[in-house]
Design a protein around this motif. Structure first.
Motif, PDB file in Angstrom:
ATOM      1  N   LEU A 194      -7.443  11.486 -12.106  1.00 35.49           N
ATOM      2  CA  LEU A 194      -8.404   9.962 -10.972  1.00 35.49           C
ATOM      3  C   LEU A 194      -8.578  10.275  -9.399  1.00 35.49           C
ATOM      4  CD1 LEU A 194      -8.542   6.811 -13.070  1.00 35.49           C
ATOM      5  CD2 LEU A 194     -10.262   9.137 -12.806  1.00 35.49           C
ATOM      6  N   GLU A 195      -7.559  10.348  -8.729  1.00 37.69           N
ATOM      7  CA  GLU A 195      -7.128  10.182  -7.544  1.00 37.69           C
ATOM      8  C   GLU A 195      -7.365  11.750  -6.902  1.00 37.69           C
ATOM      9  OE1 GLU A 195      -6.313   7.748  -5.277  1.00 37.69           O
ATOM     10  OE2 GLU A 195      -6.359   6.409  -7.443  1.00 37.69           O
ATOM     11  N   GLY A 196      -7.369  12.753  -7.186  1.00 36.49           N
ATOM     12  CA  GLY A 196      -7.429  14.141  -6.846  1.00 36.49           C
ATOM     13  C   GLY A 196      -6.638  15.865  -8.058  1.00 36.49           C
ATOM     14  N   LEU A 201      -2.902  15.274  -4.103  1.00 34.57           N
ATOM     15  CA  LEU A 201      -2.018  14.481  -3.669  1.00 34.57           C
ATOM     16  C   LEU A 201       0.083  14.772  -3.112  1.00 34.57           C
ATOM     17  CD1 LEU A 201      -2.189  11.977  -6.872  1.00 34.57           C
ATOM     18  CD2 LEU A 201      -3.107  11.711  -4.206  1.00 34.57           C
ATOM     19  N   ALA A 202       0.145  15.742  -3.280  1.00 34.86           N
ATOM     20  CA  ALA A 202       1.799  16.344  -2.813  1.00 34.86           C
ATOM     21  C   ALA A 202       0.606  16.298  -1.221  1.00 34.86           C
ATOM     22  CB  ALA A 202       2.136  17.325  -3.607  1.00 34.86           C
ATOM     23  N   GLN A 203      -0.404  16.835  -1.297  1.00 34.36           N
ATOM     24  CA  GLN A 203      -0.504  17.577   0.328  1.00 34.36           C
ATOM     25  C   GLN A 203      -0.829  16.342   1.050  1.00 34.36           C
ATOM     26  OE1 GLN A 203      -4.059  19.900   0.574  1.00 34.36           O
ATOM     27  NE2 GLN A 203      -2.861  21.278  -0.343  1.00 34.36           N
ATOM     28  N   MET A 204      -0.871  14.986   0.585  1.00 34.98           N
ATOM     29  CA  MET A 204      -1.378  13.171   1.600  1.00 34.98           C
ATOM     30  C   MET A 204      -0.291  13.076   2.014  1.00 34.98           C
ATOM     31  SD  MET A 204      -4.707  12.108  -0.729  1.00 34.98           S
ATOM     32  CE  MET A 204      -4.461  10.374  -0.624  1.00 34.98           C
ATOM     33  N   HIS A 230      25.769  -4.635  -1.032  1.00 37.49           N
ATOM     34  CA  HIS A 230      25.513  -5.734   0.290  1.00 37.49           C
ATOM     35  C   HIS A 230      23.878  -5.053   0.716  1.00 37.49           C
ATOM     36  CE1 HIS A 230      26.459  -9.005   2.636  1.00 37.49           C
ATOM     37  NE2 HIS A 230      26.250  -8.100   4.061  1.00 37.49           N
ATOM     38  N   LEU A 231      23.499  -4.634  -0.934  1.00 41.89           N
ATOM     39  CA  LEU A 231      21.364  -4.687  -0.807  1.00 41.89           C
ATOM     40  C   LEU A 231      21.272  -5.672  -2.006  1.00 41.89           C
ATOM     41  CD1 LEU A 231      20.579  -1.476  -0.779  1.00 41.89           C
ATOM     42  CD2 LEU A 231      21.333  -2.416   1.089  1.00 41.89           C
ATOM     43  N   ASN A 232      21.438  -6.828  -1.486  1.00 39.83           N
ATOM     44  CA  ASN A 232      19.575  -8.145  -2.212  1.00 39.83           C
ATOM     45  C   ASN A 232      18.668  -7.958  -1.816  1.00 39.83           C
ATOM     46  OD1 ASN A 232      19.782  -9.207  -4.927  1.00 39.83           O
ATOM     47  ND2 ASN A 232      21.500 -10.879  -3.390  1.00 39.83           N
ATOM     48  N   GLY A 233      17.476  -7.820  -2.836  1.00 37.07           N
ATOM     49  CA  GLY A 233      16.419  -8.119  -2.736  1.00 37.07           C
ATOM     50  C   GLY A 233      15.989  -7.423  -1.778  1.00 37.07           C
ATOM     51  N   THR A 234      16.243  -6.233  -1.378  1.00 38.22           N
ATOM     52  CA  THR A 234      14.964  -4.998  -0.950  1.00 38.22           C
ATOM     53  C   THR A 234      14.194  -4.496  -2.156  1.00 38.22           C
ATOM     54  OG1 THR A 234      17.411  -3.003  -1.429  1.00 38.22           O
ATOM     55  CG2 THR A 234      17.314  -4.621   0.508  1.00 38.22           C
ATOM     56  N   VAL A 235      12.962  -3.775  -1.662  1.00 40.53           N
ATOM     57  CA  VAL A 235      11.764  -2.615  -2.140  1.00 40.53           C
ATOM     58  C   VAL A 235      12.320  -1.471  -1.939  1.00 40.53           C
ATOM     59  CG1 VAL A 235       9.955  -3.024  -3.026  1.00 40.53           C
ATOM     60  CG2 VAL A 235      10.946  -5.012  -2.875  1.00 40.53           C
ATOM     61  N   ILE A 236      12.858  -0.299  -2.406  1.00 45.20           N
ATOM     62  CA  ILE A 236      12.929   0.767  -1.388  1.00 45.20           C
ATOM     63  C   ILE A 236      11.955   1.599  -2.074  1.00 45.20           C
ATOM     64  CG2 ILE A 236      14.307   2.518  -1.613  1.00 45.20           C
ATOM     65  CD1 ILE A 236      17.035   0.406  -1.631  1.00 45.20           C
ATOM     66  N   ALA A 237      10.995   2.280  -1.051  1.00 45.03           N
ATOM     67  CA  ALA A 237       9.814   2.469  -1.399  1.00 45.03           C
ATOM     68  C   ALA A 237      10.254   4.498  -1.530  1.00 45.03           C
ATOM     69  CB  ALA A 237       9.138   2.620  -0.170  1.00 45.03           C
ATOM     70  N   THR A 238      10.032   5.207  -3.015  1.00 38.50           N
ATOM     71  CA  THR A 238      10.414   6.556  -3.005  1.00 38.50           C
ATOM     72  C   THR A 238       9.124   7.110  -2.679  1.00 38.50           C
ATOM     73  OG1 THR A 238      11.400   8.063  -4.768  1.00 38.50           O
ATOM     74  CG2 THR A 238      10.760   5.615  -5.644  1.00 38.50           C
ATOM     75  N   ASP A 239       8.628   8.080  -1.565  1.00 33.73           N
ATOM     76  CA  ASP A 239       7.408   8.062  -1.594  1.00 33.73           C
ATOM     77  C   ASP A 239       6.960   8.891  -0.917  1.00 33.73           C
ATOM     78  OD1 ASP A 239       7.161   6.418   0.564  1.00 33.73           O
ATOM     79  OD2 ASP A 239       5.528   5.704  -0.082  1.00 33.73           O
ATOM     80  N   GLY A 240       8.082   9.384  -0.528  1.00 38.99           N
ATOM     81  CA  GLY A 240       7.552  10.806   0.915  1.00 38.99           C
ATOM     82  C   GLY A 240       7.243   9.946   2.083  1.00 38.99           C
ATOM     83  N   ARG A 246      -1.218   6.219   4.185  1.00 48.42           N
ATOM     84  CA  ARG A 246      -2.432   6.042   3.325  1.00 48.42           C
ATOM     85  C   ARG A 246      -3.720   5.379   4.402  1.00 48.42           C
ATOM     86  NH1 ARG A 246      -0.992   3.168  -1.477  1.00 48.42           N
ATOM     87  NH2 ARG A 246      -1.070   5.019  -2.699  1.00 48.42           N
ATOM     88  N   GLY A 247      -4.525   6.184   5.049  1.00 43.60           N
ATOM     89  CA  GLY A 247      -5.491   5.394   6.042  1.00 43.60           C
ATOM     90  C   GLY A 247      -5.665   6.123   7.137  1.00 43.60           C
ATOM     91  N   ARG A 248      -4.677   7.211   7.114  1.00 44.46           N
ATOM     92  CA  ARG A 248      -4.788   8.326   8.138  1.00 44.46           C
ATOM     93  C   ARG A 248      -5.857   8.985   7.553  1.00 44.46           C
ATOM     94  NH1 ARG A 248      -0.293   9.464  11.450  1.00 44.46           N
ATOM     95  NH2 ARG A 248       1.859   8.434  10.394  1.00 44.46           N
ATOM     96  N   LEU A 249      -5.308   8.890   6.332  1.00 42.67           N
ATOM     97  CA  LEU A 249      -6.221  10.765   5.967  1.00 42.67           C
ATOM     98  C   LEU A 249      -6.938  11.206   5.136  1.00 42.67           C
ATOM     99  CD1 LEU A 249      -2.590  11.860   4.001  1.00 42.67           C
ATOM    100  CD2 LEU A 249      -3.602  12.562   6.111  1.00 42.67           C
TER     101      LEU A 249
END
Ligand SMILES: NC(=O)c1ccc[n+]([C@@H]2O[C@H](COP(=O)([O-])OP(=O)(O)OC[C@H]3O[C@@H](n4cnc5c(N)ncnc54)[C@H](OP(=O)(O)O)[C@@H]3O)[C@@H](O)[C@H]2O)c1
Length: 249
Positions: A194-196, A201-204, A230-240, A246-249
């Motif tokens: 749906l997103e192309g 998506l890889a190129q984006m 010692h990591l607690n409550g973190t949110v780690i993005a694994t998205d390159g 997003r918004g720049r392309l």
């Protein structure tokens, strides 16, 4: 303190090892959960419980995991099918696992669903289905399995991370979340179309690619290891870096 003392890191060569640890991966029969289960076993876990609704999917995954050539000799993947959208099933899952092990060290609350529908026509039962599994069941999976997680090691959870991190850390349970960009999987493939499509998506993405199985497996192993103690409550993005672009392309 002297430089000599400063360079003496505690047992550093084993800092990412998970030898003898017991893990539970929900939604472990395919996709990100199966990648994570494979990483956990190959990092040294002695038992990895995987769960999803379909017993056949769990069995196939367990067969493939138990055939991994580089897991510890007696390490096993174990299938416990359950429909985690129902609290009664989560209770049964906890009871089944509790019969086989007195404790678990790592919980990856990963099972999730999506519903490809436009905003205007999104049906209410589909909204409930997604929320029940992706939010409510994450909370109850952690609540029902928490008694098996006493004073052990980090747990990775996707939602509710920050509140649970504060609530559970005094019990020596750490909660961190993973925020994946697109990883090809049964769930993601339709959305990616749906997103192309994969190529677009890889190129984006700033690093010009989608997620690979090793990316999520390595991150889960890191979060479960002493290196993340010692990591607690973190949110780690694994998205390159895709979300930043997003918004720049
Ligand atoms: N792939 C991506 O690009 C991406 C991106 C962002 C976030 N995520 C998140 O990552 C997680 C895994 O996604 P995925 O792409 O690996 O999806 P997937 O390939 O569809 O795998 C989903 C897993 O969850 C299980 N599951 C579904 N409903 C369940 C239920 N009611 N009870 C128990 N297990 C259930 C499925 O097995 P059964 O069908 O047998 O139940 C399967 O093992 C999800 O939480 C998703 O939201 C993925």
């Amino acid at each position: 303190m002297s430089a000599e003392a400063d360079v003496k890191l505690q047992d550093f060569e084993n800092i990412f090892k998970l030898d003898g640890k017991v893990a539970v991966v929900t939604g472990g029969s395919r996709g990100l959960g199966l990648h994570a289960a494979s990483g956990l076993l190959q990092a040294g876990c002695s038992q990895v419980y995987i769960t999803s609704r379909k017993a056949s999917g769990c069995e196939q995954a367990v067969l493939a995991l138990n055939a991994l050539p580089n897991k510890q000799p007696h390490a096993v993947a174990i299938s416990v099918p359950a429909d985690l959208s129902k609290v009664s099933e989560i209770e049964r899952l906890a009871a089944e696992i509790g019969k086989q092990t007195p404790h678990i060290d790592i919980l990856f609350a990963n099972a999730g669903a999506t519903w490809g529908e436009r905003f205007e026509t999104h049906p209410e039962p589909a909204f409930s289905k997604v929320m029940d599994l992706n939010v409510k069941s994450v909370f109850y999976t952690i609540q029902k399995l928490e008694p098996l997680l006493p004073a052990r090691a980090p747990a990775a959870a996707i939602h509710l991370t920050k509140n649970l991190a504060v609530e559970l850390a005094p019990r020596h349970i750490l909660c961190n979340a993973i925020a994946p960009g697109f990883y090809p999987s049964k769930m993601a493939n339709g959305l990616m179309e749906l997103e192309g499509g994969e190529e677009k998506l890889a190129q984006m993405s700033p690093n010009q690619r989608l997620g690979h199985p090793e990316d999520v497996a390595g991150l889960v192993v890191f979060l479960a290891s002493r290196a993340a103690a010692h990591l607690n409550g973190t949110v780690i993005a694994t998205d390159g870096g895709a979300v930043l672009a997003r918004g720049r392309l």
